[in-house]
Enzyme design. Structure first.
Site, PDB file in Angstrom:
ATOM      1  N   LYS A   5       0.811  -1.295   0.094  1.00 19.10           N
ATOM      2  CA  LYS A   5       0.125   0.104   0.104  1.00 19.10           C
ATOM      3  C   LYS A   5       0.761   1.396  -0.050  1.00 19.10           C
ATOM      4  CE  LYS A   5      -3.745   2.133   2.595  1.00 19.10           C
ATOM      5  NZ  LYS A   5      -4.616   1.807   3.991  1.00 19.10           N
ATOM      6  N   SER A  42      -9.849  -0.281   7.154  1.00 15.90           N
ATOM      7  CA  SER A  42      -9.406  -0.328   5.832  1.00 15.90           C
ATOM      8  C   SER A  42      -8.686  -1.668   5.270  1.00 15.90           C
ATOM      9  CB  SER A  42      -8.217   0.922   5.854  1.00 15.90           C
ATOM     10  OG  SER A  42      -8.871   2.137   5.513  1.00 15.90           O
ATOM     11  N   SER A 102      -9.722   1.901   2.901  1.00 14.95           N
ATOM     12  CA  SER A 102      -8.967   2.865   2.009  1.00 14.95           C
ATOM     13  C   SER A 102      -7.793   1.852   1.333  1.00 14.95           C
ATOM     14  CB  SER A 102      -8.048   3.599   2.991  1.00 14.95           C
ATOM     15  OG  SER A 102      -7.275   3.061   3.760  1.00 14.95           O
TER      16      SER A 102
HETATM   17  N1  GLN Z   1     -13.034   4.082   6.482  1.00 10.66           N
HETATM   18  C1  GLN Z   1     -12.570   4.815   7.667  1.00 10.66           C
HETATM   19  C2  GLN Z   1     -12.112   6.262   7.486  1.00 10.66           C
HETATM   20  O1  GLN Z   1     -12.240   6.681   6.778  1.00 10.66           O
HETATM   21  C3  GLN Z   1     -11.228   3.927   8.239  1.00 10.66           C
HETATM   22  C4  GLN Z   1      -9.998   4.248   7.514  1.00 10.66           C
HETATM   23  C5  GLN Z   1      -8.859   3.370   7.563  1.00 10.66           C
HETATM   24  O2  GLN Z   1      -9.042   2.259   8.246  1.00 10.66           O
HETATM   25  N2  GLN Z   1      -7.836   3.739   7.350  1.00 10.66           N
HETATM   26  O3  GLN Z   1     -11.490   6.842   8.412  1.00 10.66           O
END
Ligand code: GLN
Length: 485
Positions: A77, A176, A152
């Site tokens: 990532k 995410s 994400s």
């Molecule tokens: N979707 C969640 C956010 O927008 C979690 C994102 C994540 O785990 N990095 O914060």
């Protein structure tokens, strides 16, 4: 070359010199070339560097010096620092940044012999649930390119699902890893907070961020997680004495006699009825395998999303203060220093990131701190206690991973609240610092559906134990129709 084999089998063939690391890398590179224009899962991939690492692995194998992951590609990532490689967290503000060092977990992969295989697409600074906030444009779901792969870590999930890499790294602050794994039909694991070092991972919310893995099956996930786990003296939140049992062994233990909690708060009216049915059918399989299903309650679950959306933006607003146009990436020139900061941040950050910085700055400001940040921390304590009490009763908890199947691109971009609610089943786990695993359990109308397993801190072995037993019993083999699409 058969790229659909498990990572374990590919690793075995490499060690046995039945295939070469260079040929394997070539085959994956060819697949990325074919599929990436459609899916946008990779944002950087330096073919020469990949092949150079693969040839070095072949040389080691030939000399009998192979390490456990020798020659195995792992997609990373774009939030992990890789020395000398573009690392942007998919934000314009980090354009041109090349870190001077490797993230600790990346270093561990190198030491294990893995081939670092490009950087994958993600929501900007990991803020999002659909990959749509990426400065490189959205990644697409291999099951249906009109839909999101989740976020994400959408690029990592899509890459593994589409067979562009056997393994990938992600990070999980509020879901995410688990939500994109669910949307793409792969296995995703977020370990216990502190299991993996956060050094060299671009920080979003430091008390929640954890590195984790994507793989096509449970045993592959266990193998990769073992490779990146371990204490890092340079990260004060990385645990020094975390017991790391043999997770491959755990995968063979079956689930006879285990008590599985089914928390009623995770099966609300708003849950897609098809997902509810799939999870309950999976639990029937577990019962047939000798586990006992116990109805439980985690009464403070409803506070998880609101508490998270105070705590995570608060930490983010502090962490993102360092991007000022002076030290990293983008700089919008100006004769005044203050103006340089403002212009760089105005141009460099996307809309969602700015929204988080505003919320976080507000929540932490004098006069509001007690009303928002302190309250959120109190809710966090209650959520943590809910889990502690539940684990007095049960060994492991089973829930859906996401309230819906993969949604359409664009469907939630204008409704931040709808986007935030994508994570209602994953966020509490981060607030409590627990390990959790998302695994596919069914294919519904051409899209993968998933469930989540949650275990007590440091008991990843239980996640692997139940997930591998269920995976064997379901015999599900999910291969997206990506070639025809
Ligand atoms: N979707 C969640 C956010 O927008 C979690 C994102 C994540 O785990 N990095 O914060």
């Amino acid at each position: 070359m058969e790229l659909n084999l498990s990572a374990r089998e590919l690793a075995r063939r490499l060690q046995a010199q039945e295939i070469s690391a260079e040929a394997l890398a070539q085959a994956f590179l060819a697949r990325v070339k074919r599929l990436n224009p459609k899916l946008n899962a990779f944002v950087f991939l330096d073919e020469d560097k990949v092949l150079e690492q693969a040839r070095a692995s072949d040389a080691r194998i030939a000399k009998g010096e192979a390490r456990p992951l020798e020659g195995m590609p792992v997609a990373i990532k774009d939030i992990f620092c890789v020395q000398g490689e573009p690392t942007t967290a998919c934000s314009r503000i980090l354009q041109g940044f090349r870190p001077p060092y490797d993230a600790f977990v990346v270093q561990k992969l190198r030491e294990a012999g893995a081939v670092l295989f490009g950087k994958t697409n993600m929501d900007e600074f990991a803020m999002g649930s659909s990959n749509e906030t990426s400065a490189f444009g959205p990644c697409r779901n291999p099951w249906d390119p009109a839909r999101t792969p989740g976020g994400s870590s959408g690029g990592s999930a899509a890459a593994v699902a589409a067979g562009m890499a056997p393994w990938a790294l992600g990070t999980d602050t509020g879901g995410s890893i688990r939500q994109p794994a669910a949307f793409c039909g792969v296995v995703g694991v977020k370990p216990t907070y502190g299991r993996c070092s956060r050094r060299g991972i671009i920080a979003f919310a430091s008390s929640l961020d954890q590195a984790g893995v994507f793989a096509r099956d449970v045993r592959d996930a266990a193998m990769l997680l073992a490779a990146i786990s371990g204490h890092d003296p340079l990260d004060a939140t990385s645990a020094a004495d975390a017991p790391a049992p043999d997770w491959q062994q755990a995968c063979e233990e079956g689930m006879r006699g285990l008590r599985i909690g089914r928390p009623k708060e995770y099966f609300p009216e708003t849950l897609d009825a098809r997902i509810r049915k799939a999870v309950d059918e999976a639990l029937e399989h577990c019962a047939r395998l000798g586990a006992e299903i116990v109805e439980i309650s985690l009464p403070h679950t409803e506070y998880a999303v609101p508490a998270y959306y105070v705590i995570a933006p608060s930490e983010a607003s502090a962490n993102l203060a360092r991007y000022d146009g002076v030290r990293f990436g983008l700089r919008v020139a100006s004769s005044e220093l203050e103006e340089l900061y403002m212009r760089t941040r105005a141009e460099g950050f996307g809309e969602e990131v700015k929204r988080r910085i505003l919320i976080g700055t507000f929540a932490l400001s004098a006069g509001y701190y007690d009303a928002f940040y302190k309250k959120a921390q109190q809710a966090r304590t209650l959520i943590r206690r809910d889990f502690a009490e539940a684990f007095q009763e049960v060994d492991v908890i089973a829930t859906p991973a996401s309230p819906t199947l993969a949604f359409r691109l664009g469907e939630r971009t204008h409704d931040p609240l709808a986007m935030y609610l994508s994570d209602v089943f994953t966020i509490a786990v981060n607030l409590a610092g627990l390990p959790a695993l998302s695994m596919p359990i069914a294919l519904i109308d051409g899209l993968p559906a998933a469930m989540q397993w949650i275990a007590p801190a440091w008991r990843e072995d239980r996640l692997f134990q139940v997930a591998a037993a269920l995976e064997d019993d379901l015999g599900l083999r999910l291969v997206p129709p990506v070639e025809e699409a």
